[in-house]
Write an enzyme that holds these catalytic residues in place. Sequence first.
Site, PDB file in Angstrom:
ATOM      1  N   CYS B  87       0.505  -1.075  -0.025  1.00 24.22           N
ATOM      2  CA  CYS B  87       0.411   0.137  -0.424  1.00 24.22           C
ATOM      3  C   CYS B  87       1.002   1.260  -0.090  1.00 24.22           C
ATOM      4  CB  CYS B  87      -0.476  -0.064   1.359  1.00 24.22           C
ATOM      5  SG  CYS B  87      -2.537   1.277   1.133  1.00 24.22           S
ATOM      6  N   HIS B 196      -3.431  -5.808   1.919  1.00 26.11           N
ATOM      7  CA  HIS B 196      -3.023  -5.959   2.603  1.00 26.11           C
ATOM      8  C   HIS B 196      -2.422  -7.537   2.727  1.00 26.11           C
ATOM      9  CE1 HIS B 196      -2.515  -1.938   3.913  1.00 26.11           C
ATOM     10  NE2 HIS B 196      -3.271  -1.454   3.213  1.00 26.11           N
ATOM     11  N   GLU B 198      -0.460  -8.078   5.154  1.00 28.50           N
ATOM     12  CA  GLU B 198      -0.279  -8.307   6.789  1.00 28.50           C
ATOM     13  C   GLU B 198      -1.761  -8.704   7.616  1.00 28.50           C
ATOM     14  OE1 GLU B 198       0.176  -5.868   5.125  1.00 28.50           O
ATOM     15  OE2 GLU B 198      -1.183  -3.994   6.624  1.00 28.50           O
TER      16      GLU B 198
END
Lengths: 755, 226, 81, 81
Positions: B87, B196, B198
């Site tokens: 991002c 994302h 994570e």
Amino acid sequence: MTLDAVRHLDTVTHAAETPEAGQPWKELGLKEDEYARIREILGRRPTGAELAMYSVMWSEHCSYKSSKVHLKQFGEKAPQTDALLVGIGENAGVVDVGQGYAVTFKIESHNHPSYIEPYQGAATGVGGIVRDILAMGARPVAVMDPLRFGAADHPDTRRVLPGIVSGVGGYGNCLGLPNIGGEVVFDPCYQGNPLVNALCVGVMKHEDIHLAQASGPGNKVILYGARTGGDGIGGVSVLASETFDATGPSRRPAVQVGDPFQEKLLIECTLEIFREQLVAGIQDLGGAGLSCATSELASAGSGGMRVELDTVPLRDATLSPEEILMSESQERMCAIVEPDKVERFLAICEKWDVIATVIGEVTEGSQLEIFWHGEQIVDVPPRSVAHDGPTYHRPYARPQWQDALQADDAGKLPRPGTSAELREQVLKLVGSPNQASKAWVTDQYDRFVQGNTVLAQPEDSGMIRIDEETDLGVAIATDGNGRFAKLDPYTGAQLALAEAYRNVAASGAKPLAISDCLNFGSPEDPAVMWQFAEATRGLADGCLQLGTPVTGGNVSLYNQTGDVAIHPTPVVAVLGVIDDVNRRTPMAFKDEGHLIYLLGDTREEFGGSAWSQVVHDHLGGLPPAVDLDRERLLGEILISASRDGMIDAAHDLSDGGLVQAVTESCLRGGHGARLVVPDGLDAFTFLFSESAGRAVVAVPRSEELRFTDMCGARGLPAARIGVIDGDEIDVQGEFSIPLGELRAAHEGTIPALLA
Amino acid sequence: MTARVGVVTFPGTLDDRDTQRAVRVAGAEAVPLWHRDKDLQQVDAVVLPGGFSYGDYLRAGAISRFSPVMETIIEQAKAGMPVLGICNGFQVLTESHLLPGAMLRNDHLHFVCRDQKLRVETSATAWTSQYADGQEISIPLKNIDGRYTAAERVLDELEAEGRVVFRYLDGNPNGSLRDIAGISNAAGNVVGLMPHPEHAVEPLIGTGRTDGLGFFTSVLKKLVSA
Amino acid sequence: MARVVVDVMLKPEILDPQGQAVQRALPRLGFDGISDVRQGKRFELEVEGPVDDAALARIREMAETFLANTVIEDFAVKVES
Amino acid sequence: MARVVVDVMLKPEILDPQGQAVQRALPRLGFDGISDVRQGKRFELEVEGPVDDAALARIREMAETFLANTVIEDFAVKVES
Ligand SMILES: Nc1ncnc2c1ncn2[C@@H]1O[C@H](COP(=O)(O)OP(=O)(O)O)[C@@H](O)[C@H]1O
Ligand SMILES: [Mg+2]
């Protein structure tokens, strides 16, 4: 109005020597007796700077002068609880959630600025509440945003709503706080008065709680964060001028621009400062800026404080001392620091690129003294500014129209006569702006950041894991229903409380405490004051009965256009704890074959209902009855069932009734439901009634007996109303609607309105 | 010895702690890196996490790109060290010219947060070896400046060289050209993407899927076998 | 077809976080001697028909009511030569 | 102290949804006759010292490497009269 820069500096000495000098107390919003009282406190006329401080701190917004006689009940009727570590009166209350953790949360309003400048008004609303939470010593972990707008199809809603939503998102997303819930409500009564309430929740260990107090003579006062600018200065233009025309100057709207990046740095910097135990007291700067922070810190401490106003870092060098004292520039904090810790404090600020300045120190005395170019311009007892503001016992009276409104019974409205009509009304309901999916709004909010979000919108409550080792978590829900409160403010406030409580319990968490934001019209209108008195009384009584203390909140008055007030809108946030987030109960019906049970009693209750609004554009009668003991029992059952694995989905019933809840659970899970109208109920009442104290749950067949035994033993009505099955909602003998059709109605509305 | 993965914090970075957690969940050691330090503390790989570094003022990633830590990262990336930009991290990588193209405001002009389906177009990068070519995964997407753009010539080159690493499925969320969600450099050690991973490493949290874990296990495998 | 430009800038007393961020970055990039930066918006409007006083008045009204929020922003309208 | 303005606009071939959104809203607000809108950024720089060729060259470099991303944007530097 421009500032007359060569104006004589109004020092304390000068004020004492010129008792007769005229002062613009009236233009600053003070009443004659209030001005007289200031002179009495000081034993002389106030200086311009002192007048500035008193006028902002004694304003309705800061002093709660109309509301505090009623708010007292929250303390007086507070339930016995060990959970409250810090109660009403601090920046925010603190609740013990076990395992050494404490949680602080609070809800606040930013209604007026958000109408004038939707983006910045909403953004700075989020910023302000986050700093309150930070000031308690907590790491902010989530935000929520209960919002109310005018009619969905009104042209101005197109301006206000997208602006407010991107302001809430723009600020919160940039701060890295997951947005885990809120509300979006449309009603013409909010046309010129949108309500922007913002909640923040923060987490800390018990030993990390910080309070706003300045004690220890010799300790330094450090102002850190953004520079002070000329924005949002309420009445200062009045002070700055020597002459006043007959009508008085217009009040400049207090709109500020927020800088979420600066606030993010402020958060990280402050948390590092807390970790190293560098502060003796701390306070955020919000309404009334430095006037508020210095007087509150000093007042809560030993009293004495000396401030050199020249040292305040400015964005605009031409600001007058009065303006500096009143500026509401955002993203600032004020800390009290022992002398030997100052160096380290400043080093941490430097690391985070945060400007920090020692602006004064705590003194032996009991006066707040402020100097400007070596001259004393303020010499006041801080408590008189911060806490001894006026108190009004404003007259209140039940409005004449209340009886007629309540007599206009919604039960008499024409009901659907055929199954086809019933089906049509179901689709109309789930696709109406208030009942439609709010994904258009909530998809603009980051709900994943920080990696601890267990549940977020559209779930009944937002849930955050607060300990990765033990999976301890907290859940919060906010609710309010202005239509119910308009019909009966006492009951309406309790219904808001009950709904938020039920939402938290439905997700498997145990409700512990509440915060509230009371949005009302003008306190100068006895009818509004009656609504306020009734709502606070209802809330206080309700909290006592449910055992959930009020930890803090906010009052927003004067939400009205001309003589027309908004619906009384108490918004209640309930905080709950869950010892293991793995056993949270989501709302989605996702397993075919599981049984759907309806918990609680369904009565013919349609006053203020979504059905009466959507189908008949009607508001009248009485709101649903409240039974808080029943709410408590329902909560206990939902929590036990979650703990013992007896249910795998739960959804509370509120606006729109059963059919709305079942539709949401089906759409979320991607499965249909076959429903049977239980004995003793007609299909219409079954589907649309808004009786309180109810929820639907999904029970695996293997658990059915255990579950119904539990409900039976505890005396909670539990009716098997159907099964999760197929890809439509089928009400036996009445109609069926494919999920696709429901989804189109439910999800298409808001995007179409705002496209 | 476990692999050491550096996670950079710029002022305004938001997902650094989540990224450190993801690195740990994958079994590596997470090493916090500070934007003002040139020293990378002997890490074996670096992740530039998401957020709004410098508030995304001017352009997303534009100011961070000039930080001291980036000097070393640019140097090391060119020397082959695995670097992942998520991002805002992806935006920093394009602004630093470690990856081609640029990021623009989403075509619908709104921040968008949703569970996003992607196709992993190639497993031949340092960060995707644990996926199969063509595998479909779902991970959260959240941004307002996520519209990937580059000159046609550059896009053709990326396609031809197999450097389009992720593509959006089930609807392009922001108007990115050719549905591109992520790309790599020619060597495959530098990867950037908008969604994302994570946020998708624990079953309970977020969307309840763990489809993002493969990013971190991929780099771990590469480092351990290297 | 003529081009009219509307520049919208935050009022001087209003905080401009974007401009500040740019200004603070400049010395680090080796650019000195810039004492202030303000960042605003520039709208380029392609106007059909003649840009006479009536058209300019309309554009000014548009700027006032829509392109700028005059609570926090100032604007300037210019005909591009 | 002199003011230098840097205007940054998206290149013509790049889609500008912000400008388009403004343009689409105009007729709804009763403003007709605007055939295209592009939205860009305007930077106002306060320059210490003289704005000579050297200073302008530095500002141009600053615009090229920092204020604009020339992959997607064009810029123009002007000394404010
Ligand atoms: N509706 C309410 N219910 C309970 N407490 C309230 C309410 N409104 C205000 N308070 C309490 O009064 C105190 C002052 O409120 P406020 O001025 O909003 O706080 P702050 O100065 O931190 O912004 C706070 O402790 C707040 O929690
Ligand atoms: Mg406070």
